[in-house]
Design an enzyme around this catalytic site. Structure first.
Site, PDB file in Angstrom:
ATOM      1  N   GLU A   1      -2.320  -5.834  -3.655  1.00  0.00           N
ATOM      2  CA  GLU A   1      -0.768  -4.607  -2.472  1.00  0.00           C
ATOM      3  C   GLU A   1      -0.227  -5.739  -1.564  1.00  0.00           C
ATOM      4  O   GLU A   1       1.440  -4.896  -2.067  1.00  0.00           O
ATOM      5  CB  GLU A   1      -2.066  -3.662  -1.391  1.00  0.00           C
ATOM      6  CG  GLU A   1      -2.597  -2.932  -1.503  1.00  0.00           C
ATOM      7  CD  GLU A   1      -3.928  -2.198  -0.488  1.00  0.00           C
ATOM      8  OE1 GLU A   1      -3.852  -1.552  -0.852  1.00  0.00           O
ATOM      9  OE2 GLU A   1      -3.985  -3.168   0.431  1.00  0.00           O
TER      10      GLU A   1
ATOM     11  N   ASP B   1       1.123  -0.977  -0.083  1.00  0.00           N
ATOM     12  CA  ASP B   1       0.027   0.354  -0.155  1.00  0.00           C
ATOM     13  C   ASP B   1       0.924   1.115   0.120  1.00  0.00           C
ATOM     14  O   ASP B   1       0.700   1.939  -0.551  1.00  0.00           O
ATOM     15  CB  ASP B   1      -0.334  -0.148   0.958  1.00  0.00           C
ATOM     16  CG  ASP B   1      -1.456   1.207   1.520  1.00  0.00           C
ATOM     17  OD1 ASP B   1      -2.475   1.724   0.630  1.00  0.00           O
ATOM     18  OD2 ASP B   1      -1.436   1.714   1.957  1.00  0.00           O
TER      19      ASP B   1
END
Length: 248
Positions: free
Chosen positions: A136, A68
Site C-alpha cells: 500500500e 490504500d
C-alpha cells in the site's frame, strides 16, 4: 529522445546504491520513477526514528494510508465498469475480497518489497501484515511521484490483470466467521466463541478457541491471536455445516 536522455543521464549520475534501487523500482513499476525519495520513504519503518527538516516522522505509515485509498478507488472503478448489474452491497463485497489483508500480503511478498525495508528492528519481529502495508505504501509513493494515471496503470498491471477474476472472486470466502455468524443469526441458533487456552511466553503466545453452537462445541482451533483462532474455528465449523449454510 530528449526526455529519454534526461532520465538516462540522471540515472548515470546516481550513487551506485541509488542506481541499483532505481533499476529495481523501475523494473517493478514498468516505467521510470522520477523522485526516489518517495520510494525510500515507502520502505522506511517507524523504528528508524527518522525526521524530516520540519521534525515530522519519516516512515511509510502515511503513504500506506494514501496507497490504500488509491487502490480502493481504482478497484472500485474497475468493478463498477465490469459488473454493471452489481448493486452497492455486491460491489463492496467484491472490492473487499480483492483488497483483503491476505491478498495484499501476497502481493507484497510476490514483489519481495521487504528486502528494501530500513529498520532498527530485526525482520523476524515483523508481523505478517508488513508485506501488505509495504504494498500500500508503495502505491502511495507511485501516486506522489507520477500521479494518478501511472498509479492506476500499476494497479491494473500488478493487481487487476493477474488476480481479478470476477467468477472466481464470487466464490471466494474472505471470512468464515462472518458466514457462520450470519447463518446462526438467520437460523436463530445461539453461538459463542470461547477462549479456552492462553499460554506461552510473550511473543510466542497461542490462543485456543472453541466455537459453541446451540450449546454444543462444534469446533476448536489454536493460533497466535484470538482473531486467527476464531477464524480457523469458524472455517472448521463451516465445512462441518457447509450444506446447511449454503442452502438457500
Amino acid at each position: 529522445m530528449g526526455i529519454f536522455n534526461k532520465i538516462f543521464s540522471k540515472k548515470s549520475r546516481l550513487p551506485e546504491s541509488d542506481g541499483i534501487f532505481f533499476t529495481e523500482i523501475q523494473n517493478m513499476l514498468g516505467f521510470d520513477p522520477l523522485d526516489l525519495s518517495h520510494y525510500r520513504k515507502a520502505f522506511t519503518h517507524r523504528s528508524s526514528n527518522k525526521l524530516d527538516e520540519k521534525g515530522f516522522p519519516i516512515n511509510y505509515e502515511r503513504l500506506e494510508f494514501l496507497g490504500d485509498a488509491m487502490l480502493g478507488s481504482v478497484i472500485a472503478a474497475h468493478l463498477f465498469n465490469e459488473v454493471p448489474t452489481g448493486d452497492e452491497g455486491y460491489l463492496t463485497k467484491m472490492r473487499s475480497k480483492i483488497v483483503s489483508r491476505e491478498h495484499l500480503n501476497e502481493l507484497g511478498r510476490d514483489l519481495n518489497l521487504i528486502k528494501w525495508v530500513e529498520s532498527k528492528v530485526s525482520a523476524q519481529h515483523f508481523g505478517e501484515n508488513i508485506h501488505g502495508n509495504l504494498f500500500e505504501a508503495f502505491i502511495g509513493a507511485i501516486y506522489l511521484d507520477r500521479g494518478f494515471d501511472y498509479c492506476e496503470k500499476f494497479i491494473h498491471q500488478k493487481v487487476i490483470l493477474p488476480y481479478v477474476d470476477i467468477a472466481q472472486l464470487e466464490g471466494k470466502v474472505i471470512s468464515y466467521k462472518s458466514l457462520v455468524i450470519e447463518w446462526c443469526q438467520k437460523e436463530k441458533k445461539p453461538f459463542l466463541y470461547e477462549v479456552y487456552e492462553d499460554n506461552g511466553v510473550e511473543g510466542q503466545k497461542h490462543f485456543g478457541v472453541k466455537l459453541k453452537i446451540d450449546g454444543r462445541v462444534v469446533s476448536r482451533a489454536r493460533a497466535t491471536s484470538k482473531k486467527k483462532a476464531e477464524e480457523q474455528a469458524s472455517k472448521r465449523a463451516f465445512f462441518a455445516f457447509q450444506e446447511k449454510i449454503n442452502k438457500k
